[in-house]
Design a protein around this motif. Structure first.
Motif, PDB file in Angstrom:
ATOM      1  N   GLN A   8       0.829  -1.209   0.000  1.00  0.00           N
ATOM      2  CA  GLN A   8       0.000   0.000   0.000  1.00  0.00           C
ATOM      3  C   GLN A   8       0.861   1.256   0.000  1.00  0.00           C
ATOM      4  O   GLN A   8       0.601   2.210  -0.733  1.00  0.00           O
ATOM      5  CB  GLN A   8      -0.908   0.005   1.235  1.00  0.00           C
ATOM      6  N   GLY A   9       1.903   1.238   0.827  1.00  0.00           N
ATOM      7  CA  GLY A   9       2.800   2.391   0.891  1.00  0.00           C
ATOM      8  C   GLY A   9       3.512   2.619  -0.426  1.00  0.00           C
ATOM      9  O   GLY A   9       3.688   3.758  -0.864  1.00  0.00           O
ATOM     10  N   ALA A  10       3.928   1.524  -1.071  1.00  0.00           N
ATOM     11  CA  ALA A  10       4.597   1.643  -2.371  1.00  0.00           C
ATOM     12  C   ALA A  10       3.634   2.244  -3.395  1.00  0.00           C
ATOM     13  O   ALA A  10       4.020   3.111  -4.189  1.00  0.00           O
ATOM     14  CB  ALA A  10       5.093   0.281  -2.835  1.00  0.00           C
ATOM     15  N   ALA A  11       2.375   1.782  -3.365  1.00  0.00           N
ATOM     16  CA  ALA A  11       1.379   2.303  -4.308  1.00  0.00           C
ATOM     17  C   ALA A  11       1.144   3.792  -4.083  1.00  0.00           C
ATOM     18  O   ALA A  11       1.044   4.573  -5.039  1.00  0.00           O
ATOM     19  CB  ALA A  11       0.069   1.530  -4.160  1.00  0.00           C
ATOM     20  N   LEU A  12       1.052   4.209  -2.816  1.00  0.00           N
ATOM     21  CA  LEU A  12       0.851   5.619  -2.517  1.00  0.00           C
ATOM     22  C   LEU A  12       2.055   6.458  -2.939  1.00  0.00           C
ATOM     23  O   LEU A  12       1.909   7.566  -3.449  1.00  0.00           O
ATOM     24  CB  LEU A  12       0.582   5.807  -1.020  1.00  0.00           C
ATOM     25  N   SER A  13       3.258   5.920  -2.736  1.00  0.00           N
ATOM     26  CA  SER A  13       4.462   6.641  -3.139  1.00  0.00           C
ATOM     27  C   SER A  13       4.538   6.772  -4.653  1.00  0.00           C
ATOM     28  O   SER A  13       4.914   7.820  -5.183  1.00  0.00           O
ATOM     29  CB  SER A  13       5.713   5.917  -2.609  1.00  0.00           C
ATOM     30  N   ILE A  14       4.173   5.708  -5.366  1.00  0.00           N
ATOM     31  CA  ILE A  14       4.142   5.762  -6.834  1.00  0.00           C
ATOM     32  C   ILE A  14       3.121   6.807  -7.279  1.00  0.00           C
ATOM     33  O   ILE A  14       3.384   7.616  -8.177  1.00  0.00           O
ATOM     34  CB  ILE A  14       3.785   4.379  -7.416  1.00  0.00           C
ATOM     35  N   ARG A  19       3.142   0.300   9.771  1.00  0.00           N
ATOM     36  CA  ARG A  19       3.181  -0.493  10.989  1.00  0.00           C
ATOM     37  C   ARG A  19       4.542  -0.392  11.655  1.00  0.00           C
ATOM     38  O   ARG A  19       4.656  -0.178  12.851  1.00  0.00           O
ATOM     39  CB  ARG A  19       2.871  -1.962  10.662  1.00  0.00           C
ATOM     40  N   ARG A  20       5.596  -0.573  10.841  1.00  0.00           N
ATOM     41  CA  ARG A  20       6.972  -0.493  11.355  1.00  0.00           C
ATOM     42  C   ARG A  20       7.776   0.413  10.424  1.00  0.00           C
ATOM     43  O   ARG A  20       8.406  -0.072   9.471  1.00  0.00           O
ATOM     44  CB  ARG A  20       7.596  -1.892  11.422  1.00  0.00           C
ATOM     45  N   PRO A  21       7.751   1.726  10.663  1.00  0.00           N
ATOM     46  CA  PRO A  21       8.381   2.682   9.751  1.00  0.00           C
ATOM     47  C   PRO A  21       9.841   2.384   9.434  1.00  0.00           C
ATOM     48  O   PRO A  21      10.257   2.496   8.282  1.00  0.00           O
ATOM     49  CB  PRO A  21       8.232   4.016  10.494  1.00  0.00           C
ATOM     50  N   ALA A  22      10.639   2.017  10.435  1.00  0.00           N
ATOM     51  CA  ALA A  22      12.067   1.805  10.218  1.00  0.00           C
ATOM     52  C   ALA A  22      12.330   0.716   9.190  1.00  0.00           C
ATOM     53  O   ALA A  22      13.297   0.775   8.427  1.00  0.00           O
ATOM     54  CB  ALA A  22      12.746   1.455  11.540  1.00  0.00           C
ATOM     55  N   ARG A  23      11.465  -0.288   9.122  1.00  0.00           N
ATOM     56  CA  ARG A  23      11.638  -1.374   8.166  1.00  0.00           C
ATOM     57  C   ARG A  23      10.832  -1.155   6.894  1.00  0.00           C
ATOM     58  O   ARG A  23      11.326  -1.377   5.774  1.00  0.00           O
ATOM     59  CB  ARG A  23      11.208  -2.703   8.809  1.00  0.00           C
ATOM     60  N   ASP A  24       9.581  -0.702   7.055  1.00  0.00           N
ATOM     61  CA  ASP A  24       8.658  -0.665   5.924  1.00  0.00           C
ATOM     62  C   ASP A  24       8.902   0.498   4.962  1.00  0.00           C
ATOM     63  O   ASP A  24       8.745   0.346   3.747  1.00  0.00           O
ATOM     64  CB  ASP A  24       7.212  -0.587   6.428  1.00  0.00           C
ATOM     65  N   VAL A  25       9.271   1.685   5.494  1.00  0.00           N
ATOM     66  CA  VAL A  25       9.455   2.848   4.636  1.00  0.00           C
ATOM     67  C   VAL A  25      10.537   2.625   3.578  1.00  0.00           C
ATOM     68  O   VAL A  25      10.302   2.874   2.381  1.00  0.00           O
ATOM     69  CB  VAL A  25       9.768   4.113   5.469  1.00  0.00           C
ATOM     70  N   PRO A  26      11.739   2.155   3.950  1.00  0.00           N
ATOM     71  CA  PRO A  26      12.764   1.920   2.919  1.00  0.00           C
ATOM     72  C   PRO A  26      12.341   0.899   1.862  1.00  0.00           C
ATOM     73  O   PRO A  26      12.644   1.063   0.677  1.00  0.00           O
ATOM     74  CB  PRO A  26      13.964   1.426   3.724  1.00  0.00           C
ATOM     75  N   ARG A  27      11.643  -0.161   2.290  1.00  0.00           N
ATOM     76  CA  ARG A  27      11.235  -1.199   1.335  1.00  0.00           C
ATOM     77  C   ARG A  27      10.182  -0.668   0.358  1.00  0.00           C
ATOM     78  O   ARG A  27      10.272  -0.919  -0.850  1.00  0.00           O
ATOM     79  CB  ARG A  27      10.696  -2.416   2.093  1.00  0.00           C
ATOM     80  N   ALA A  28       9.198   0.041   0.887  1.00  0.00           N
ATOM     81  CA  ALA A  28       8.164   0.608   0.019  1.00  0.00           C
ATOM     82  C   ALA A  28       8.768   1.628  -0.939  1.00  0.00           C
ATOM     83  O   ALA A  28       8.395   1.690  -2.121  1.00  0.00           O
ATOM     84  CB  ALA A  28       7.065   1.258   0.861  1.00  0.00           C
ATOM     85  N   THR A  29       9.717   2.410  -0.436  1.00  0.00           N
ATOM     86  CA  THR A  29      10.381   3.408  -1.276  1.00  0.00           C
ATOM     87  C   THR A  29      11.173   2.755  -2.393  1.00  0.00           C
ATOM     88  O   THR A  29      11.176   3.234  -3.535  1.00  0.00           O
ATOM     89  CB  THR A  29      11.309   4.289  -0.422  1.00  0.00           C
ATOM     90  N   ALA A  30      11.847   1.658  -2.074  1.00  0.00           N
ATOM     91  CA  ALA A  30      12.633   0.952  -3.090  1.00  0.00           C
ATOM     92  C   ALA A  30      11.733   0.433  -4.216  1.00  0.00           C
ATOM     93  O   ALA A  30      12.073   0.536  -5.403  1.00  0.00           O
ATOM     94  CB  ALA A  30      13.394  -0.204  -2.444  1.00  0.00           C
ATOM     95  N   ILE A  31      10.580  -0.116  -3.849  1.00  0.00           N
ATOM     96  CA  ILE A  31       9.638  -0.609  -4.862  1.00  0.00           C
ATOM     97  C   ILE A  31       9.165   0.544  -5.741  1.00  0.00           C
ATOM     98  O   ILE A  31       9.118   0.431  -6.979  1.00  0.00           O
ATOM     99  CB  ILE A  31       8.435  -1.293  -4.184  1.00  0.00           C
ATOM    100  N   ALA A  32       8.824   1.669  -5.107  1.00  0.00           N
ATOM    101  CA  ALA A  32       8.350   2.831  -5.864  1.00  0.00           C
ATOM    102  C   ALA A  32       9.424   3.351  -6.806  1.00  0.00           C
ATOM    103  O   ALA A  32       9.133   3.735  -7.948  1.00  0.00           O
ATOM    104  CB  ALA A  32       7.911   3.933  -4.895  1.00  0.00           C
ATOM    105  N   LEU A  33      10.673   3.382  -6.357  1.00  0.00           N
ATOM    106  CA  LEU A  33      11.778   3.846  -7.203  1.00  0.00           C
ATOM    107  C   LEU A  33      11.914   2.995  -8.463  1.00  0.00           C
ATOM    108  O   LEU A  33      12.072   3.521  -9.572  1.00  0.00           O
ATOM    109  CB  LEU A  33      13.092   3.809  -6.409  1.00  0.00           C
ATOM    110  N   VAL A  34      11.845   1.689  -8.298  1.00  0.00           N
ATOM    111  CA  VAL A  34      11.995   0.780  -9.445  1.00  0.00           C
ATOM    112  C   VAL A  34      10.845   0.968 -10.438  1.00  0.00           C
ATOM    113  O   VAL A  34      11.064   1.081 -11.649  1.00  0.00           O
ATOM    114  CB  VAL A  34      12.062  -0.688  -8.972  1.00  0.00           C
ATOM    115  N   VAL A  35       9.618   1.028  -9.928  1.00  0.00           N
ATOM    116  CA  VAL A  35       8.450   1.141 -10.806  1.00  0.00           C
ATOM    117  C   VAL A  35       8.444   2.478 -11.551  1.00  0.00           C
ATOM    118  O   VAL A  35       8.296   2.526 -12.778  1.00  0.00           O
ATOM    119  CB  VAL A  35       7.147   0.981  -9.996  1.00  0.00           C
ATOM    120  N   VAL A  36       8.626   3.566 -10.809  1.00  0.00           N
ATOM    121  CA  VAL A  36       8.592   4.901 -11.421  1.00  0.00           C
ATOM    122  C   VAL A  36       9.735   5.066 -12.414  1.00  0.00           C
ATOM    123  O   VAL A  36       9.538   5.535 -13.547  1.00  0.00           O
ATOM    124  CB  VAL A  36       8.663   5.995 -10.339  1.00  0.00           C
ATOM    125  N   GLY A  37      10.942   4.676 -12.013  1.00  0.00           N
ATOM    126  CA  GLY A  37      12.099   4.813 -12.894  1.00  0.00           C
ATOM    127  C   GLY A  37      11.947   4.027 -14.179  1.00  0.00           C
ATOM    128  O   GLY A  37      12.249   4.522 -15.270  1.00  0.00           O
TER     129      GLY A  37
END
Length: 459
Positions: free
Chosen positions: A19-25, A218-236
């Protein structure tokens, strides 16, 4: 401009990584992509691919920095909160002003992009395009004045439609691609690549929303970087693939196209596809403008409530209120910028550069705050340093247009100084002290805490 959907409203953080990755995208993948490949190609030719690639690479440290800040300091205020922590309320007010006054500058080119798709489908040329643009500006403003808004899910759905259309277009048109269309590679010289990169910030603005969403995981320290990485790959991947396909299929005609996605889809599929892309372009633009008008008007009212703008604009700043005065100022400025663009025959590029200058300055302040707040010498700190140097380079590439952003920031600080002095003088006249006036850290602690976050999230 980018569509910036909101996170799910809930009393408990429940945002998952997908969900976070989708929102970031959704925060980054905006309507600009329907026209940006053509504008960038017109500036730098096939070498615009270098600018696209550079922005994708730059997005890595930039998004990572905001992800690191969000993981360490989860707060809905996002970049505004970090700037306030690092540099105080005046710098935070400058961030708010940059966002607030970028909205009316960005509205005309965003609406004109949709207008060009409509005129491409039904004819009428520039007249129809401008009429559509004016209708979108006024119509979206009236929607917001009436309290009507598109939900975060609808906006996210529109982003999904855009991503699907991009993917279908790329796959359909790719068989017609030719390497020969990439020659000559840099017809306008390598210096044009920097100019194209400064403009392409329009399509990459939105990474700051990563930080604003951090508190919903739920767990920002773990989830934020992972969601961001997914968004970076998709958008790029989507951006680079669309830009490359446009150049390799349309060739030199890419730079002169006012509806490149329609031209590309027509080349791959044929038939009456221009009406389809025109409808999609209008819907996407309504979604994006709705998010920015809603968030921008609330931001202006919140800034006015906290003394960073004239108090007249604060009406409607409360929860559930409709900030019609702030909205009217945004809509009125949007119309004036559209009229100025037509009278002076400016085209899309100058106004886009004025808006991207504001976004870039916000990134400069945000990454500078990260350099100050993150642990010195850590990996996150070095990433923030790289991001800061990169966005400073983009600010320089923005050319004289950056004077607008710097002027807005200076005006914000100047207004803040004037307002604070006026409060002090009023206190002296009436016998109040600083504590009575609410001056100092206690008053400043909450200023703009959530205001900029609202516009980042399209709230």
């Amino acid at each position: 401009m980018t569509t910036t959907p909101t996170a799910p409203a809930t009393t408990q953080a429940r945002l998952s990584i997908p969900q976070g990755a989708a929102l970031s995208i959704g925060a980054v993948l905006g309507t600009g992509v329907i026209t940006l490949p053509a504008i960038a190609a017109g500036i730098a030719g096939p070498a615009s691919l270098v600018a696209w690639a550079a922005l994708v690479v730059l997005s890595i440290p930039l998004a990572s920095t905001f992800a690191a800040m969000g993981a360490r300091f989860p707060d809905s205020g996002g970049v505004s909160t970090y700037v306030r922590r690092a540099f105080g309320p005046r710098a935070s007010a400058a961030v708010g002003w940059c966002f607030y006054f970028a909205v009316p500058v960005g509205a005309p080119p965003a609406s004109l992009m949709a207008g060009h798709y409509v005129s491409d489908a039904v004819g009428g040329g520039r007249t129809v395009a401008v009429a559509v643009a004016a209708s979108l500006i006024v119509g979206v403003a009236l929607m917001n004045a009436a309290g009507l808004r598109l939900s975060g899910r609808v906006q996210l759905g529109l982003t999904a439609v855009l991503a699907t259309l991009m993917l279908v277009t790329i796959v359909a048109a790719l068989p017609r691609a030719s390497w020969d269309n990439l020659q000559p590679f840099a017809p306008h010289g390598w210096g044009a690549v920097g100019s194209a990169a400064a403009l392409l910030v329009w399509g990459f603005a939105g990474w700051e929303a990563v930080a604003s969403l951090a508190g919903d995981y739920r767990r920002p320290a773990r989830d934020v970087p992972r969601a961001t990485a997914i968004a970076l790959v998709v958008v790029g991947t989507l951006y680079l693939a669309l830009a490359a396909t446009s150049l390799m299929v349309l060739g030199p005609a890419t730079g002169s196209s006012e509806a490149p996605l329609s031209d590309l889809l027509a080349a791959g599929v044929g038939g009456e596809v221009r009406v389809v892309t025109a409808v999609v372009a209008v819907l996407l633009t309504v979604g994006a403008m709705n998010a920015y008008y809603a968030g921008g008007s609330r931001l202006g009212a919140a800034l006015a409530r906290d003394g960073a703008l004239p108090a007249y604009l604060a009406v409607g700043a409360g929860k559930g209120g409709v900030p019609r005065r702030s909205l009217a100022l945004i809509a009125g400025q949007s119309v004036l910028w559209l009229v100025a663009s037509e009278v002076l025959h400016l085209g899309l590029t100058p106004l886009m550069l004025l808006a991207t200058g504001c976004f870039t300055l916000v990134y400069v302040l945000g990454t500078a705050a990260a350099v100050r707040l993150l642990e010195r010498g850590s990996r996150a700190w070095w990433t923030a340093v790289v991001a800061l140097v990169s966005v400073l380079g983009l600010l320089v590439m923005n050319g004289w247009h950056v004077l607008w952003a710097l002027g807005v920031a200076a005006a914000a600080v100047g207004y803040q100084v004037w307002h604070d002095r006026r409060r002090v003088v009023a206190g002296c006249v009436h016998g109040y002290d600083e504590a009575d006036l609410g001056a100092g850290p206690d008053r400043d602690a909450g200023r703009d805490r959530g205001a900029a976050g609202d516009v980042l999230l399209g709230a």
